[in-house]
Design a protein around this motif. Structure first.
Motif, mmCIF file in Angstrom:
data_model
loop_
_atom_site.group_PDB
_atom_site.id
_atom_site.type_symbol
_atom_site.label_atom_id
_atom_site.label_comp_id
_atom_site.label_asym_id
_atom_site.label_seq_id
_atom_site.Cartn_x
_atom_site.Cartn_y
_atom_site.Cartn_z
ATOM 1 N N VAL A 81 -31.168 40.145 85.877
ATOM 2 C CA VAL A 81 -31.238 39.116 84.805
ATOM 3 C C VAL A 81 -30.371 38.021 84.172
ATOM 4 C CG1 VAL A 81 -33.643 37.754 84.229
ATOM 5 C CG2 VAL A 81 -34.027 39.131 85.488
ATOM 6 N N GLU A 82 -29.900 38.815 84.002
ATOM 7 C CA GLU A 82 -29.472 37.964 82.668
ATOM 8 C C GLU A 82 -27.518 37.614 83.561
ATOM 9 O OE1 GLU A 82 -26.091 39.246 78.960
ATOM 10 O OE2 GLU A 82 -26.890 40.770 79.653
ATOM 11 N N ALA A 83 -27.622 38.212 84.202
ATOM 12 C CA ALA A 83 -25.867 37.771 84.882
ATOM 13 C C ALA A 83 -26.630 36.718 86.099
ATOM 14 C CB ALA A 83 -25.962 38.396 86.298
ATOM 15 N N SER A 84 -28.072 36.613 86.478
ATOM 16 C CA SER A 84 -28.650 35.106 87.185
ATOM 17 C C SER A 84 -28.309 34.290 85.985
ATOM 18 C CB SER A 84 -30.370 35.576 87.491
ATOM 19 O OG SER A 84 -30.235 34.080 88.254
ATOM 20 N N ILE A 85 -29.231 34.024 85.144
ATOM 21 C CA ILE A 85 -29.655 32.875 83.606
ATOM 22 C C ILE A 85 -27.435 32.170 83.385
ATOM 23 C CG2 ILE A 85 -30.426 32.887 81.455
ATOM 24 C CD1 ILE A 85 -32.057 34.629 82.125
ATOM 25 N N LEU A 86 -27.054 33.556 83.411
ATOM 26 C CA LEU A 86 -25.834 32.694 83.186
ATOM 27 C C LEU A 86 -25.059 32.012 83.842
ATOM 28 C CD1 LEU A 86 -24.326 36.081 80.803
ATOM 29 C CD2 LEU A 86 -25.251 33.515 79.968
ATOM 30 N N THR A 87 -25.461 32.308 85.357
ATOM 31 C CA THR A 87 -24.808 31.169 86.261
ATOM 32 C C THR A 87 -24.793 30.470 87.004
ATOM 33 O OG1 THR A 87 -23.985 34.196 87.713
ATOM 34 C CG2 THR A 87 -23.899 32.482 89.013
ATOM 35 N N THR A 88 -26.484 30.565 87.027
ATOM 36 C CA THR A 88 -27.607 29.066 86.480
ATOM 37 C C THR A 88 -27.126 28.255 85.607
ATOM 38 O OG1 THR A 88 -29.024 30.310 87.839
ATOM 39 C CG2 THR A 88 -29.231 27.823 86.748
ATOM 40 N N MET A 89 -26.801 28.506 84.522
ATOM 41 C CA MET A 89 -26.032 27.466 83.472
ATOM 42 C C MET A 89 -24.485 27.460 83.530
ATOM 43 S SD MET A 89 -27.387 30.035 80.279
ATOM 44 C CE MET A 89 -26.480 28.739 78.998
ATOM 45 N N ASN A 90 -23.675 27.967 84.180
ATOM 46 C CA ASN A 90 -22.265 27.972 84.586
ATOM 47 C C ASN A 90 -22.152 27.203 86.451
ATOM 48 O OD1 ASN A 90 -21.560 29.184 82.226
ATOM 49 N ND2 ASN A 90 -20.949 31.450 83.954
ATOM 50 N N LEU A 91 -23.234 27.252 86.969
ATOM 51 C CA LEU A 91 -23.321 26.067 87.841
ATOM 52 C C LEU A 91 -23.728 24.870 87.554
ATOM 53 C CD1 LEU A 91 -24.055 28.126 91.112
ATOM 54 C CD2 LEU A 91 -22.081 28.038 89.675
ATOM 55 N N ARG A 92 -24.395 25.109 86.173
ATOM 56 C CA ARG A 92 -24.620 23.431 85.915
ATOM 57 C C ARG A 92 -23.179 22.568 85.242
ATOM 58 N NH1 ARG A 92 -27.724 20.467 87.936
ATOM 59 N NH2 ARG A 92 -29.005 21.817 88.162
ATOM 60 N N LYS A 114 -36.198 25.760 83.661
ATOM 61 C CA LYS A 114 -36.396 25.260 81.954
ATOM 62 C C LYS A 114 -34.781 24.753 81.926
ATOM 63 C CE LYS A 114 -40.418 25.687 79.542
ATOM 64 N NZ LYS A 114 -40.733 24.398 79.193
ATOM 65 N N LEU A 115 -33.733 26.025 82.566
ATOM 66 C CA LEU A 115 -32.695 25.655 82.547
ATOM 67 C C LEU A 115 -32.028 24.612 83.365
ATOM 68 C CD1 LEU A 115 -31.587 29.122 82.511
ATOM 69 C CD2 LEU A 115 -30.325 27.859 80.621
ATOM 70 N N GLY A 116 -32.809 24.494 84.445
ATOM 71 C CA GLY A 116 -32.566 23.208 85.482
ATOM 72 C C GLY A 116 -32.408 23.016 86.592
ATOM 73 N N ALA A 117 -32.302 23.947 87.025
ATOM 74 C CA ALA A 117 -32.597 25.227 88.788
ATOM 75 C C ALA A 117 -33.407 23.976 89.851
ATOM 76 C CB ALA A 117 -32.821 25.698 88.625
ATOM 77 N N ASP A 118 -32.960 23.860 90.400
ATOM 78 C CA ASP A 118 -33.566 22.140 91.497
ATOM 79 C C ASP A 118 -34.361 23.271 92.316
ATOM 80 O OD1 ASP A 118 -31.749 19.856 91.275
ATOM 81 O OD2 ASP A 118 -30.217 21.475 91.724
ATOM 82 N N ARG A 119 -34.338 24.310 91.736
ATOM 83 C CA ARG A 119 -35.623 24.989 92.817
ATOM 84 C C ARG A 119 -35.243 26.344 93.021
ATOM 85 N NH1 ARG A 119 -38.332 24.672 99.335
ATOM 86 N NH2 ARG A 119 -39.462 26.439 99.289
#
Length: 220
Positions: A81-92, A114-119
Motif C-alpha cells: 500500500v505504501e508503494a502504491s500511495i507514493l507512486t500515485t503522488m509521484n505520477l501526479r 484523496k490524493l487525486g487519482a482519477d479512478r
C-alpha cells in the motif's frame, strides 16, 4: 478516421497489471511496463513496446525513465500500500494527465481518492458484483454499470421465446427500459424492428435502472 494512439505506463506487472498492459498493447497503444521485479519485467519484454525495472517510489527515477512523457498511468501494485500511495503522488508530481490505481481495500481506496487519482479500482469487488449479477439470472450474459443506477445488460433470448417478436417482450411497457439493439451472432439489428422474430441465443442489449432490469430478466 485514424484512431489516435495513446500512451500508457502500467506500473506493477502482476496478474492484473500484465493483463491490462497486454490488452492495451494489442489495441495498438504505446505501453511501457514497469516493475521492481526483474522476472516480471522479463516476462513482458516481448509483449510490450518497452519495459523497465524501476522503483516508482523514487520521483527522480520516474523522470529519468521518461515516465513523465506518458499520458495515462495505471498503478497496479499489489499488497504494498505504501508503494502504491507514493507512486500515485509521484505520477501526479511528474505531470501524468490521467491516473488510475488498483486498490487493495476500502481504506486504500479512500486514501487514493484523496490524493487525486482519477479512478480507483477494486478488481475483486467489481468482478464479484459482476459474477453475482450473472449467477442471479442465467439469461444475463454480461452487463456494464453506467453509474447513477443505470446499466446496460446483454440478455440471451431463451429457447421458449424463439419465434416470438420483439414487440411480444413489451419493453415499452416496462418503465425506464430501452432496447438498444439485438445481436444475432456477429450481426447487429436496429431496435426499431419490433416485428422481427426472435431466435434462441439472440442477445438483447437493454438500458435501464437495475431494479427494472432485474424484473425484466426475471420475467424472461
Amino acid at each position: 478516421m485514424v484512431k489516435e494512439t495513446r500512451t500508457f505506463a502500467v506500473i506493477g506487472l502482476g496478474a492484473f497489471g500484465s493483463t491490462v498492459a497486454s490488452e492495451l498493447a494489442r489495441f495498438g497503444n504505446k505501453v511501457i511496463g514497469v516493475d521492481r521485479d526483474e522476472r516480471r519485467v522479463a516476462q513482458m519484454a516481448n509483449t510490450l513496446q518497452s519495459t523497465v525495472i524501476l522503483d516508482t517510489t523514487d520521483e527522480q527515477a520516474l523522470r529519468e525513465a521518461g515516465i513523465d512523457r506518458y499520458q495515462v498511468g495505471l498503478i497496479a501494485i499489489g499488497r504494498d500500500v505504501e508503494a502504491s500511495i507514493l507512486t500515485t503522488m509521484n505520477l501526479r508530481l511528474i505531470g501524468i494527465e490521467t491516473i488510475w490505481v488498483k486498490a487493495s481495500s476500502k481504506t486504500h481506496h479512500r486514501i487514493l481518492a484523496k490524493l487525486g487519482a482519477d479512478r480507483v479500482i477494486l478488481p475483486e469487488q467489481e468482478m464479484g458484483r459482476h459474477t453475482a449479477q450473472m449467477l442471479n439470472n442465467p439469461v444475463v450474459k454480461d452487463y456494464v454499470s453506467l453509474g447513477n443506477g443505470f446499466s446496460v445488460v446483454n440478455i440471451e433470448v431463451p429457447e421458449r421465446l424463439a419465434g416470438r417478436s420483439l414487440a411480444d417482450l413489451k419493453l415499452a411497457e416496462a418503465e425506464g427500459l430501452r432496447l438498444l439493439g439485438l445481436m444475432r451472432g456477429t450481426e447487429y439489428f436496429e431496435p426499431g424492428l419490433t416485428d422481427m422474430a426472435l431466435e434462441k441465443d439472440d442477445r438483447l442489449m437493454v438500458l435501464g435502472r437495475r431494479p427494472e432490469l432485474r424484473l425484466f430478466g426475471d420475467r424472461l
